[in-house]
Design a protein around this motif. Structure first.
Motif, PDB file in Angstrom:
ATOM      1  N   UNK A  92       1.015  -1.184   0.055  1.00  0.00           N
ATOM      2  CA  UNK A  92      -0.014   0.033  -0.006  1.00  0.00           C
ATOM      3  C   UNK A  92       1.084   1.334  -0.033  1.00  0.00           C
ATOM      4  N   UNK A  93       0.517   2.287  -0.824  1.00  0.00           N
ATOM      5  CA  UNK A  93       1.316   3.426  -0.726  1.00  0.00           C
ATOM      6  C   UNK A  93      -0.097   4.538  -0.308  1.00  0.00           C
ATOM      7  N   UNK A  94       0.217   5.268   0.869  1.00  0.00           N
ATOM      8  CA  UNK A  94      -0.892   6.103   1.247  1.00  0.00           C
ATOM      9  C   UNK A  94      -0.758   7.474   1.070  1.00  0.00           C
ATOM     10  N   UNK A  95      -1.362   8.052  -0.159  1.00  0.00           N
ATOM     11  CA  UNK A  95      -1.220   9.163  -0.569  1.00  0.00           C
ATOM     12  C   UNK A  95      -2.360  10.089  -0.399  1.00  0.00           C
ATOM     13  N   UNK A  96      -3.382   9.803  -0.089  1.00  0.00           N
ATOM     14  CA  UNK A  96      -4.827  10.499  -0.004  1.00  0.00           C
ATOM     15  C   UNK A  96      -4.748  11.458   0.987  1.00  0.00           C
ATOM     16  N   UNK A  97      -4.976  12.674   1.279  1.00  0.00           N
ATOM     17  CA  UNK A  97      -4.879  13.563   2.202  1.00  0.00           C
ATOM     18  C   UNK A  97      -5.442  14.863   1.745  1.00  0.00           C
ATOM     19  N   UNK A  98      -5.628  15.887   2.640  1.00  0.00           N
ATOM     20  CA  UNK A  98      -6.269  17.395   2.340  1.00  0.00           C
ATOM     21  C   UNK A  98      -4.825  17.849   2.696  1.00  0.00           C
TER      22      UNK A  98
END
Length: 294
Positions: free
Chosen positions: A49-55
């Motif tokens: 997993x690569x966790x990029x999601x963000x505000x």
């Protein structure tokens, strides 16, 4: 290997998808929706997993800090929980931010990972919290997590909400005769550490396999550049004759006048170093806007 990518529609996410096969989360899925996230993870069953999601827009984080914290911290907690519930045993890369270091005195440059984290805006606070959560899970959660702290990155596809992409758009509009030859800027006499987004993606992929569990890594160029120098380079590359005008509405308090970081730890563990020249990055950014605006 099935690589799950959160934030696949963002600037870095789109570049990542161009670099290698990835599985995005379903369109419209909100990380704050734990039930939907659980179902998606159970269906995808990723290996990594690569966790990029963000505000990630700092001004928006001041306007709505609760939303920023809900997305960046609680969204990360939901992702970790969903992965654990699915029986995930692979590796995850958590993408934080170089902004978490806060105000760094010139004597402490270049910034290394040992520098204390002193966040000074709600976005950076949310990233410090989510990184700490990721570290805790790397020790107790049953799967490995590597954390990254990227500094400024640029390249084709970046939103014009960010300064260099906005300048590139203005320059191309000038070249196409769609605006007067006057470029509107804010404070361009600060320095920052800029890296091409494609080099950033390459660093992420290397760290996903070769990074040490529970460790945080700077992703940066190691070169201090003024915003003005990048603007002047783009003007020269585009061959336009334009005047630079400072717009008071674009001025924000720039507490950090200088910034540069070290990627020595990243290089030690993965062999990574930047490969794409700044001139190539800026040329590709200009070409992107040429295609977009025609």
């Amino acid at each position: 290997m099935k690589l799950l990518l959160t934030g696949a529609n963002g600037f870095v996410g789109q570049t990542m998808q161009a670099a290698m096969p990835c599985v995005p989360l379903p369109d419209g899925l909100d990380l704050r929706d734990r039930a939907a996230l659980d179902a998606a993870i159970a269906d995808i069953r990723p290996d990594t997993v690569i966790h990029l999601a963000a505000q990630s827009f700092v001004p928006a984080s001041f306007e709505n800090p609760r939303e920023t914290f809900d997305i960046n911290f609680l969204g990360t907690l939901n992702l970790l929980s969903a992965l654990q519930a699915s029986g995930f045993t692979g590796r995850m890369l958590f993408v934080g931010s170089g902004d978490t270091y806060g105000l760094v005195p010139p004597a402490a440059l270049p910034v290394r990972e040992e520098q204390p984290l002193c966040p000074r805006n709600p976005y950076a606070v949310s990233k410090v919290a989510a990184e700490a959560l990721s570290y805790q899970w790397s020790q107790t959660g049953g799967f490995e997590i590597v954390m990254v702290r990227p500094f400024n990155h640029i390249g084709p596809g970046q939103s014009p909400r960010f300064a260099i992409a906005d300048f590139a758009r203005q320059i191309v509009e000038t070249r196409l005769g769609r605006r007067e030859p006057v470029l509107s800027v804010g404070d361009i006499d600060v320095t920052r550490d800029f890296t091409d987004v494609r080099d950033v993606v390459r660093a992420y992929l290397l760290l996903l396999t070769a990074g040490q569990n529970g460790e945080a890594y700077n992703v940066c160029s190691g070169v201090e550049r003024s915003v003005r120098s990048l603007l002047e380079t783009m003007i020269a590359l585009a061959g336009v004759d334009a005047r630079i005008r400072q717009d008071p509405a674009r001025l924000r308090p720039a507490e950090q006048r200088r910034m540069v970081a070290s990627f020595a730890k990243l290089q030690r563990d993965t062999g990574w170093a930047p490969e794409i020249s700044m001139e190539k990055s800026l040329e590709d950014l200009l070409n992107h806007w040429e295609r977009t605006l025609k």
